[in-house]
Design an enzyme around this catalytic site. Structure first.
Site, PDB file in Angstrom:
ATOM      1  N   HIS A 116       1.857  46.593  75.393  1.00 15.82           N
ATOM      2  CA  HIS A 116       2.814  47.319  76.231  1.00 15.82           C
ATOM      3  C   HIS A 116       2.876  46.591  77.570  1.00 15.82           C
ATOM      4  O   HIS A 116       1.933  46.620  78.362  1.00 15.82           O
ATOM      5  CB  HIS A 116       2.386  48.775  76.421  1.00 15.82           C
ATOM      6  CG  HIS A 116       2.564  49.602  75.191  1.00 15.82           C
ATOM      7  ND1 HIS A 116       1.761  50.663  74.868  1.00 15.82           N
ATOM      8  CD2 HIS A 116       3.480  49.508  74.189  1.00 15.82           C
ATOM      9  CE1 HIS A 116       2.175  51.197  73.718  1.00 15.82           C
ATOM     10  NE2 HIS A 116       3.208  50.513  73.278  1.00 15.82           N
ATOM     11  N   GLU A 145       1.579  47.382  81.288  1.00 16.73           N
ATOM     12  CA  GLU A 145       0.170  47.705  81.538  1.00 16.73           C
ATOM     13  C   GLU A 145      -0.554  46.448  82.031  1.00 16.73           C
ATOM     14  O   GLU A 145      -1.408  45.878  81.355  1.00 16.73           O
ATOM     15  CB  GLU A 145      -0.431  48.277  80.242  1.00 16.73           C
ATOM     16  CG  GLU A 145       0.281  49.565  79.822  1.00 16.73           C
ATOM     17  CD  GLU A 145      -0.034  50.050  78.406  1.00 16.73           C
ATOM     18  OE1 GLU A 145      -0.869  49.420  77.722  1.00 16.73           O
ATOM     19  OE2 GLU A 145       0.566  51.046  77.983  1.00 16.73           O
ATOM     20  N   ARG A 201       8.207  48.629  78.794  1.00 14.85           N
ATOM     21  CA  ARG A 201       7.060  48.796  77.894  1.00 14.85           C
ATOM     22  C   ARG A 201       7.261  48.087  76.557  1.00 14.85           C
ATOM     23  O   ARG A 201       6.318  47.595  75.946  1.00 14.85           O
ATOM     24  CB  ARG A 201       6.899  50.304  77.663  1.00 14.85           C
ATOM     25  CG  ARG A 201       6.084  50.750  76.473  1.00 14.85           C
ATOM     26  CD  ARG A 201       6.220  52.278  76.328  1.00 14.85           C
ATOM     27  NE  ARG A 201       5.738  52.780  75.054  1.00 14.85           N
ATOM     28  CZ  ARG A 201       4.601  53.441  74.885  1.00 14.85           C
ATOM     29  NH1 ARG A 201       3.805  53.661  75.886  1.00 14.85           N
ATOM     30  NH2 ARG A 201       4.268  53.894  73.702  1.00 14.85           N
ATOM     31  N   HIS A 238      -5.077  48.672  75.814  1.00 16.10           N
ATOM     32  CA  HIS A 238      -3.967  49.236  76.577  1.00 16.10           C
ATOM     33  C   HIS A 238      -4.508  49.768  77.915  1.00 16.10           C
ATOM     34  O   HIS A 238      -5.691  49.742  78.177  1.00 16.10           O
ATOM     35  CB  HIS A 238      -3.362  50.418  75.818  1.00 16.10           C
ATOM     36  CG  HIS A 238      -2.710  50.067  74.512  1.00 16.10           C
ATOM     37  ND1 HIS A 238      -1.391  50.333  74.250  1.00 16.10           N
ATOM     38  CD2 HIS A 238      -3.190  49.492  73.383  1.00 16.10           C
ATOM     39  CE1 HIS A 238      -1.083  49.930  73.025  1.00 16.10           C
ATOM     40  NE2 HIS A 238      -2.162  49.417  72.472  1.00 16.10           N
ATOM     41  N   GLU A 257      -7.839  52.524  76.196  1.00 22.52           N
ATOM     42  CA  GLU A 257      -6.941  52.811  77.315  1.00 22.52           C
ATOM     43  C   GLU A 257      -7.786  52.604  78.561  1.00 22.52           C
ATOM     44  O   GLU A 257      -8.730  53.357  78.812  1.00 22.52           O
ATOM     45  CB  GLU A 257      -6.431  54.250  77.266  1.00 22.52           C
ATOM     46  CG  GLU A 257      -5.515  54.564  76.111  1.00 22.52           C
ATOM     47  CD  GLU A 257      -4.090  54.090  76.336  1.00 22.52           C
ATOM     48  OE1 GLU A 257      -3.784  53.613  77.448  1.00 22.52           O
ATOM     49  OE2 GLU A 257      -3.293  54.188  75.395  1.00 22.52           O
TER      50      GLU A 257
END
Lengths: 306, 99
Positions: free
Chosen positions: A66, A69, A124, A193, A267
């Site tokens: 993405h 990020e 994204r 991510h 994440e």
């Protein structure tokens, strides 16, 4: 690469140059593999860290699928340098690299990443046009052949979670699929991510527990405990569907179904104040703490062959 | 180049299942053009939503009419992006020219 400033964000050209420099500096350990091309023709570069042998068992790490990020691509760059620096110094990493290879794709969605630097910082998705729609791009983390088209992904090209017309429609995804299948000996797959501070394992598309859930859960706990030992950053962990929400067509669901037991997705850090605009001074702390969790996963993979 | 003048990022912490469901409903209101940075996942778990300037009033009215508390996490997104750009530019200026 000693002069590369890891504490700031870099453009795609700077990251490409960094990769080439790292290869040039470490010709006996690092090589660059182009596993495919993005929709706009950019190379999909994967750094291979290897101390020899053929088709050794391997660990895959990717960052930045993405594009917005940014801390993930920045962390991936730091990981690359960390691997060459620590080999021969850190006994755990040295032991891993003496038996296994590490593959690292730092910019997994290069068209999107370029677009975030030039046109839309909040982009994204990929950048492939969608026939019949003014909206561009596919969410590459909904485009894998794992529950594709199910709940937790959108059929609307204008959605941030648009799954695409079919599984593997995005070359950024298909290139990894082809590489993983042709390699055939990848034992751990970590997709990174940001930003929610979580470490997740399969599944996202179904409530059925992964058959290795007990082991994956225990390893996730170890990894986030190691991560927290540096700065106290607290992570949640668990399966995707039980920890965040149902999501179909996700990366690690596919890799797990391919038989890659140690499939995880991160994440990374969330200051709770800046979202995707994480200040550059957070890059190195984020990378350093994440590295500890990565080492826990890689070390466990190394010590538990299957 | 797309800019984000006046866009805000709202933070909502759903108190119960009803609020969670109401926040999830926002995802389907495509006319608001909301960008869920952090999706509605669970009760007591923060949700972050980027709201374009033109949709701020409608979105806030919806939340207030449903009795959902929110706070403003980012007051003006473009101001933050400008700071980020300035930081990148200044870092590039002081970088070793050999880089």
């Amino acid at each position: 690469t000693d002069n590369f400033d890891f504490s700031r964000y870099h453009t795609i050209d700077e990251i490409y140059s960094f990769q080439d420099m790292l290869v040039a500096e470490n010709p006996n350990m690092v090589s660059k593999i182009v596993i495919g091309r993005s929709y706009q023709g950019r190379p999909l570069n994967v750094l291979k860290f290897s101390t020899g042998g053929t088709n050794r068992p391997a660990i895959w790490i990717d960052t930045g699928i993405h594009s917005r990020e940014w801390v993930t691509q920045a962390s991936g760059t730091w990981f690359a340098k960390k691997i060459v620096t620590d080999y021969g110094r850190d006994p755990a990493l040295t032991a891993i690299l003496n038996k296994m290879d590490i593959f690292l794709e730092i910019v997994t969605n290069p068209d999107g990443f370029y677009y975030t630097h030039t046109s839309n910082r909040m982009w994204r998705k990929t950048r492939k046009p969608n026939p019949g729609s003014n909206c561009v791009g596919v969410d590459p983390n909904r485009n894998w052949d794992a529950g594709f088209g199910g709940p937790g992904a959108s059929s609307s090209p204008c959605s941030e979670t648009y799954r695409g017309p079919r599984a593997n429609s995005e070359s950024e995804v298909k290139s990894i699929v082809d590489f993983v299948k042709s390699h055939g000996n990848i034992k751990a797959f970590v997709s990174i991510h940001s930003y929610s501070q979580m470490l997740l394992y399969p599944y996202g598309y179904t409530r059925n527990p992964a058959k290795d859930q007990t082991e994956l859960h225990a390893l996730a706990k170890k990894a986030i405990t190691d991560l927290a030992s540096l700065y106290g950053t607290r992570y949640r962990y668990g399966s995707i569907i039980s920890t965040i929400y149902q999501a179909s067509g996700g990366t690690i669901d596919w890799t797990y179904d391919q038989g890659i037991k140690y499939s995880y997705t991160f994440e990374l850090r969330d200051t709770g104040r800046h979202g995707f605009i994480l200040p550059a001074n957070q890059i190195i702390p984020t990378a350093r703490e994440t590295w500890l969790a990565l080492m826990a996963i890689m070390d466990h993979t190394f010590k538990n062959p299957y | 180049k797309k800019t984000f003048e006046g866009d805000q990022v709202l933070r909502i912490i759903p108190k119960d299942e009803v609020e969670l469901s109401l926040v999830k409903d926002l995802e389907d209101m495509i006319e608001f053009e909301l960008d869920f940075w952090k999706d509605a996942a669970d009760v007591d778990t923060p949700v972050h939503i980027r709201v374009p300037f033109h949709g701020l009033q409608s979105t806030k009215m919806y939340l207030e009419s449903q009795g959902i508390d929110y706070s403003i996490m980012i007051e003006d997104l473009q101001a933050m992006l400008d700071e980020e750009q300035e930081e990148m530019d200044s870092a590039a200026r002081v970088a070793d020219p050999r880089n």
